[in-house]
Design a protein around this motif. Structure first.
Motif, PDB file in Angstrom:
ATOM      1  N   LYS A 107       4.123  -6.289  -9.025  1.00 40.58           N
ATOM      2  CA  LYS A 107       5.084  -5.367  -9.627  1.00 40.58           C
ATOM      3  C   LYS A 107       5.419  -4.191  -8.719  1.00 40.58           C
ATOM      4  O   LYS A 107       6.294  -3.394  -9.043  1.00 40.58           O
ATOM      5  CB  LYS A 107       4.531  -4.836 -10.955  1.00 40.58           C
ATOM      6  CG  LYS A 107       4.441  -5.895 -12.049  1.00 40.58           C
ATOM      7  CD  LYS A 107       3.979  -5.276 -13.355  1.00 40.58           C
ATOM      8  CE  LYS A 107       3.924  -6.307 -14.457  1.00 40.58           C
ATOM      9  NZ  LYS A 107       3.489  -5.739 -15.760  1.00 40.58           N
ATOM     10  N   VAL A 108       4.734  -4.094  -7.602  1.00 40.92           N
ATOM     11  CA  VAL A 108       4.972  -3.000  -6.664  1.00 40.92           C
ATOM     12  C   VAL A 108       6.023  -3.458  -5.649  1.00 40.92           C
ATOM     13  O   VAL A 108       5.789  -4.390  -4.882  1.00 40.92           O
ATOM     14  CB  VAL A 108       3.667  -2.589  -5.943  1.00 40.92           C
ATOM     15  CG1 VAL A 108       3.940  -1.446  -4.978  1.00 40.92           C
ATOM     16  CG2 VAL A 108       2.592  -2.220  -6.947  1.00 40.92           C
ATOM     17  N   ALA A 115      -5.676   1.541  -3.184  1.00 37.99           N
ATOM     18  CA  ALA A 115      -5.692   1.454  -4.649  1.00 37.99           C
ATOM     19  C   ALA A 115      -6.933   2.128  -5.229  1.00 37.99           C
ATOM     20  O   ALA A 115      -6.865   2.783  -6.279  1.00 37.99           O
ATOM     21  CB  ALA A 115      -5.614  -0.008  -5.085  1.00 37.99           C
ATOM     22  N   ASN A 116      -8.066   1.978  -4.557  1.00 39.78           N
ATOM     23  CA  ASN A 116      -9.302   2.572  -5.063  1.00 39.78           C
ATOM     24  C   ASN A 116      -9.371   4.075  -4.835  1.00 39.78           C
ATOM     25  O   ASN A 116     -10.204   4.759  -5.435  1.00 39.78           O
ATOM     26  CB  ASN A 116     -10.509   1.896  -4.408  1.00 39.78           C
ATOM     27  CG  ASN A 116     -10.833   0.564  -5.052  1.00 39.78           C
ATOM     28  OD1 ASN A 116     -11.537   0.493  -6.044  1.00 39.78           O
ATOM     29  ND2 ASN A 116     -10.282  -0.500  -4.491  1.00 39.78           N
ATOM     30  N   SER A 117      -8.505   4.601  -3.976  1.00 39.57           N
ATOM     31  CA  SER A 117      -8.499   6.047  -3.735  1.00 39.57           C
ATOM     32  C   SER A 117      -7.618   6.793  -4.731  1.00 39.57           C
ATOM     33  O   SER A 117      -7.629   8.019  -4.760  1.00 39.57           O
ATOM     34  CB  SER A 117      -8.004   6.332  -2.308  1.00 39.57           C
ATOM     35  OG  SER A 117      -6.639   5.969  -2.168  1.00 39.57           O
ATOM     36  N   ILE A 118      -6.880   6.060  -5.554  1.00 41.72           N
ATOM     37  CA  ILE A 118      -5.975   6.682  -6.528  1.00 41.72           C
ATOM     38  C   ILE A 118      -6.581   6.546  -7.917  1.00 41.72           C
ATOM     39  O   ILE A 118      -6.809   5.428  -8.404  1.00 41.72           O
ATOM     40  CB  ILE A 118      -4.581   6.021  -6.478  1.00 41.72           C
ATOM     41  CG1 ILE A 118      -3.973   6.197  -5.084  1.00 41.72           C
ATOM     42  CG2 ILE A 118      -3.665   6.607  -7.537  1.00 41.72           C
ATOM     43  CD1 ILE A 118      -2.698   5.421  -4.867  1.00 41.72           C
ATOM     44  N   PRO A 158       0.816  -1.234   0.000  1.00 37.79           N
ATOM     45  CA  PRO A 158       0.000   0.000   0.000  1.00 37.79           C
ATOM     46  C   PRO A 158       0.839   1.270   0.000  1.00 37.79           C
ATOM     47  O   PRO A 158       0.539   2.227  -0.722  1.00 37.79           O
ATOM     48  CB  PRO A 158      -0.847  -0.123   1.267  1.00 37.79           C
ATOM     49  CG  PRO A 158      -0.190  -1.142   2.111  1.00 37.79           C
ATOM     50  CD  PRO A 158       0.523  -2.067   1.188  1.00 37.79           C
ATOM     51  N   LEU A 159       1.902   1.285   0.820  1.00 40.65           N
ATOM     52  CA  LEU A 159       2.758   2.473   0.827  1.00 40.65           C
ATOM     53  C   LEU A 159       3.490   2.609  -0.501  1.00 40.65           C
ATOM     54  O   LEU A 159       3.698   3.724  -0.997  1.00 40.65           O
ATOM     55  CB  LEU A 159       3.751   2.393   1.991  1.00 40.65           C
ATOM     56  CG  LEU A 159       4.621   3.638   2.205  1.00 40.65           C
ATOM     57  CD1 LEU A 159       3.744   4.856   2.486  1.00 40.65           C
ATOM     58  CD2 LEU A 159       5.606   3.417   3.356  1.00 40.65           C
ATOM     59  N   GLY A 160       3.864   1.458  -1.093  1.00 35.44           N
ATOM     60  CA  GLY A 160       4.509   1.495  -2.408  1.00 35.44           C
ATOM     61  C   GLY A 160       3.597   2.069  -3.464  1.00 35.44           C
ATOM     62  O   GLY A 160       4.035   2.822  -4.346  1.00 35.44           O
ATOM     63  N   ILE A 161       2.312   1.742  -3.395  1.00 35.21           N
ATOM     64  CA  ILE A 161       1.334   2.292  -4.349  1.00 35.21           C
ATOM     65  C   ILE A 161       1.214   3.803  -4.182  1.00 35.21           C
ATOM     66  O   ILE A 161       1.157   4.554  -5.162  1.00 35.21           O
ATOM     67  CB  ILE A 161      -0.027   1.601  -4.156  1.00 35.21           C
ATOM     68  CG1 ILE A 161       0.061   0.130  -4.579  1.00 35.21           C
ATOM     69  CG2 ILE A 161      -1.117   2.311  -4.955  1.00 35.21           C
ATOM     70  CD1 ILE A 161      -1.176  -0.671  -4.267  1.00 35.21           C
ATOM     71  N   LEU A 162       1.181   4.265  -2.939  1.00 34.49           N
ATOM     72  CA  LEU A 162       1.107   5.706  -2.684  1.00 34.49           C
ATOM     73  C   LEU A 162       2.353   6.418  -3.197  1.00 34.49           C
ATOM     74  O   LEU A 162       2.265   7.522  -3.754  1.00 34.49           O
ATOM     75  CB  LEU A 162       0.941   5.954  -1.183  1.00 34.49           C
ATOM     76  CG  LEU A 162      -0.423   5.576  -0.579  1.00 34.49           C
ATOM     77  CD1 LEU A 162      -0.379   5.703   0.936  1.00 34.49           C
ATOM     78  CD2 LEU A 162      -1.527   6.470  -1.158  1.00 34.49           C
ATOM     79  N   PHE A 177      -4.896   4.306 -10.775  1.00 34.29           N
ATOM     80  CA  PHE A 177      -4.946   2.847 -10.692  1.00 34.29           C
ATOM     81  C   PHE A 177      -6.363   2.303 -10.854  1.00 34.29           C
ATOM     82  O   PHE A 177      -6.561   1.091 -10.791  1.00 34.29           O
ATOM     83  CB  PHE A 177      -4.378   2.373  -9.349  1.00 34.29           C
ATOM     84  CG  PHE A 177      -2.873   2.445  -9.286  1.00 34.29           C
ATOM     85  CD1 PHE A 177      -2.094   1.658 -10.122  1.00 34.29           C
ATOM     86  CD2 PHE A 177      -2.236   3.297  -8.391  1.00 34.29           C
ATOM     87  CE1 PHE A 177      -0.717   1.715 -10.068  1.00 34.29           C
ATOM     88  CE2 PHE A 177      -0.857   3.360  -8.330  1.00 34.29           C
ATOM     89  CZ  PHE A 177      -0.091   2.565  -9.172  1.00 34.29           C
ATOM     90  N   ASP A 178      -7.320   3.178 -11.062  1.00 37.59           N
ATOM     91  CA  ASP A 178      -8.703   2.750 -11.223  1.00 37.59           C
ATOM     92  C   ASP A 178      -8.834   1.936 -12.516  1.00 37.59           C
ATOM     93  O   ASP A 178      -8.496   2.405 -13.594  1.00 37.59           O
ATOM     94  CB  ASP A 178      -9.631   3.967 -11.280  1.00 37.59           C
ATOM     95  CG  ASP A 178     -11.091   3.555 -11.323  1.00 37.59           C
ATOM     96  OD1 ASP A 178     -11.418   2.522 -10.715  1.00 37.59           O
ATOM     97  OD2 ASP A 178     -11.889   4.254 -11.978  1.00 37.59           O
TER      98      ASP A 178
END
Length: 668
Positions: free
Chosen positions: A58-59, A129-132, A36-40, A135-136
């Protein structure tokens, strides 16, 4: 009425949580940082292609790999560490708790400590992921569930496996080492054995075996396929699930029959000691043979020496580990090593004398259904690609030609084996793959001396069945070419690449290349002459984003390609597309009968070692020289220095038969 037996003890689980709960916290923080932090972090970057991260693996892949293959192992070591200590094991087993109950309780503790962090991380990741917005639609719920399931499976397997390993040994250090040894042993052992067989058995090829053995290691497979949304096939997932269940079951069996007094010993079961001892001896032996084979030429005296030294070192080290002392040199030591040596010598003798007729085995024509002949690399590329082309041929004439060549290779085995390391000999690396009527495959690979077997090679190399499996032909069949560049070979930039972008011209030019490619003679196929140029075909990008670089592939414009030359001339591209005699002011020739030093491969250095030099400036001879000129050909003895009109020089060589006699006499 309550049962007096229970499968687990809540008190044991609570104690495990109090004592080792920090492992769960570390795992959770690691997963939290990685996913999650990697996605952010990715979303905060100014320049990012969200489609590059279309699955959760891949993250921060490297961090995920480190977590999955270390934390579960650490949990297994800690939860069952008490069984490796004499005082702890006596204390734990003095409690009124059955061994099975203790084992199951610790297993439940470990699974809870490891799976709960994964589930919490998955929930957090879903909301992140859904807040970005970027990435939707890319990181979907399905992707998250796949990642969660795969992570849980890997975690359980990497927890269960060291648990089972730990119950056959009496030392925590040995448990950790053996866990990773067993994870990589199948790949390492098969690779080493395959490599050794490649020079013990004439025609043996390890390539296809090594490709398949990668499936034996989940770690290697994960590293190889981390970019895939599903790095493991369904069959692999079933196998890994089976390994996990089997490890838990074996761990329970080992725990039940383990002798408590074996704590602190390397192995808790006597049957493991000879397996370990002779296993280490065998691995060290083939490692020794491999070292002395790759550190020089395949000298059998050195290879046998490597086998002996490796086996002796491995056997000695294994004995010292098992007995935990260096005082091992006694009669039993010598007897054991002698028995191993006799067995190995018998096996080696049977391999070298080809007792099983591996080297001379050749299927009959009526047994062969299909055949492939060519480089093994090309076959692997075809089998791994999405191109719908069958590389095997069922042409009886083609099969017969290949079988005739194979038969001649077997008959000239001694000569071919002696010459295979000769860098001055023109050789063709090829694999023979026969698909037989009974469903089996017979695979052999050889370094074929072209000049020695040119009569047998000629009908094969000129057959369309052979040429149509080559990557150059397959690339010509693609219909997504949007540009073609013709880039001249040479040391200078006096000719800029010719760029062809017109759709009609691209189609015509591809047809010209295909005609020349399929009409090549055997001499053209194996020719070492430097091509006029390389033809680079640019394809449509695989992604709609314009920042993507275009994919491309290069095909040589050989000097025998008359249709390509004619087409370029008709479209006024020829003069710019190659370096010919008009671009050369002079050629200087020298004679070097042998490479002055075995480690010298630069043509310039070899040319400079020549004693006599002759200068050529007439256009007719220059035309002949440039036509047969080769930048890299170890079998030639006449070396050339070309001086171009722009002042640059170009070093190469030319075959003896294409140089005028008067020039030869001047330089010898």
């Amino acid at each position: 009425m309550k049962s007096k037996k229970s499968f687990f003890k809540p008190a044991v689980i609570k104690q495990d949580f109090r004592q080792h709960g920090w492992v769960s916290i570390v795992y959770f923080l690691g997963l939290l940082f990685a996913v999650p932090l990697g996605i952010l972090q990715l979303a905060s970057q100014e320049y990012i292609l969200f489609t590059d991260y279309d699955n959760y693996l891949k993250v921060n892949t490297e961090i995920q790999v480190l977590l999955y293959f270390s934390i579960p192992v650490a949990a297994a070591l800690l939860l069952f560490r008490y069984i490796q200590s004499e005082s702890s094991v006596d204390m734990m087993h003095s409690l009124p708790i059955r061994r099975e109950t203790l084992y199951v309780s610790h297993i439940i503790s470990g699974l809870l400590l490891l799976i709960v962090p994964i589930m919490i991380t998955a929930i957090i990741t879903f909301f992140v992921a859904n807040s970005i917005e970027g990435f939707d639609g890319i990181l979907t719920l399905s992707d998250l569930l796949t990642w969660t399931g795969l992570t849980i499976l890997l975690t359980c397997m990497m927890f269960a496996f060291p648990v089972a390993v730990g119950l056959i040994t009496g030392m925590t250090t040995a448990q950790a080492i053996l866990t990773y040894v067993f994870l990589f042993l199948p790949i390492g052992l098969v690779s080493l054995v395959s490599y050794n067989l490649s020079y013990l058995l004439f025609g043996f090829t390890p390539i296809f075996i090594e490709d398949k053995v990668m499936y034996l290691s989940p770690f290697i497979r994960f590293i190889e396929n981390w970019g895939e949304s599903e790095p493991y096939s369904v069959v692999e997932l079933i196998i890994y699930t089976g390994i996990t269940i089997l490890s838990f079951v074996l761990g329970l069996v080992f725990y039940r029959y383990r002798q408590l007094e074996r704590a602190t010993e390397v192995f808790a079961f006597s049957f493991m000691k000879p397996i370990f001892k002779y296993g280490v001896t065998f691995c060290a032996m083939i490692l020794g043979g491999t070292y002395f084979s790759v550190s020089g030429t395949l000298n059998w005296n050195w290879i046998i020496f490597g086998y002996i030294i490796g086996a002796l070192i491995g056997y000695t080290a294994a004995e010292m580990i098992l007995q935990k002392t260096w005082r091992i040199f006694h009669l039993r030591f010598l007897t054991g090593f002698a028995v191993y040596s006799i067995v190995f010598v018998a096996i080696l003798f049977s391999i070298k004398t080809d007792v099983f007729n591996y080297e001379t085995k050749l299927p009959r024509m009526d047994q062969i259904e299909e055949v492939y002949f060519g480089e093994s690399y090309y076959l692997q590329e075809l089998e791994d690609s999405d191109i719908d082309i069958d590389p095997y041929s069922d042409s009886k004439l083609y099969i017969q030609d290949i079988r005739n060549l194979h038969e001649e290779i077997i008959q000239q085995r001694d000569f071919i084996e002696k010459q295979k390391d000769d860098i001055h000999l023109h050789q063709l690396s090829a694999v023979f793959v026969y698909r037989l009527n009974n469903g089996e495959e017979l695979i052999r690979e050889y370094q074929i001396p072209v000049n020695t077997l040119q009569d047998e090679l000629k009908p094969i190399l000129e057959a369309s069945d052979y040429k149509m499996n080559l990557p150059e032909y397959l690339q010509l069949q693609r219909d997504d070419v949007i540009n073609i560049q013709v880039v001249p070979y040479g040391p200078s930039n006096q000719h800029n690449p010719v760029m062809i972008t017109d759709e009609k011209e691209i189609s015509e030019f591809k047809k010209a290349i295909e005609k020349d490619f399929l009409s090549q003679s055997a001499d053209d196929v194996v020719s070492t002459a430097t091509p006029w140029a390389y033809i680079e075909m640019g394809y449509k990008p695989t992604n709609s984003d314009t920042n993507y670089m275009l994919e491309g592939y290069m095909v040589d414009w050989k000097k025998s390609y008359t249709h390509v030359t004619k087409w370029l001339e008709e479209h006024d591209y020829l003069e710019k597309a190659r370096v010919d005699e008009d671009d050369i002011t002079k050629a200087e020739v020298t004679y070097v009968p042998h490479n002055p030093q075995e480690d010298v491969f630069m043509t310039e250095e070899i040319y400079e070692s020549g004693e006599k030099h002759a200068t050529i400036s007439d256009k007719e001879t220059l035309s002949t020289i440039i036509y047969h000129f080769s930048e890299y050909s170890e079998e030639n003895m006449y070396y050339v220095k070309l001086t171009l009109t722009d002042g640059n020089v170009w070093y190469g060589s030319i075959p003896t038969q294409h140089l005028p006699d008067d020039i030869k006499s001047q330089v010898q």
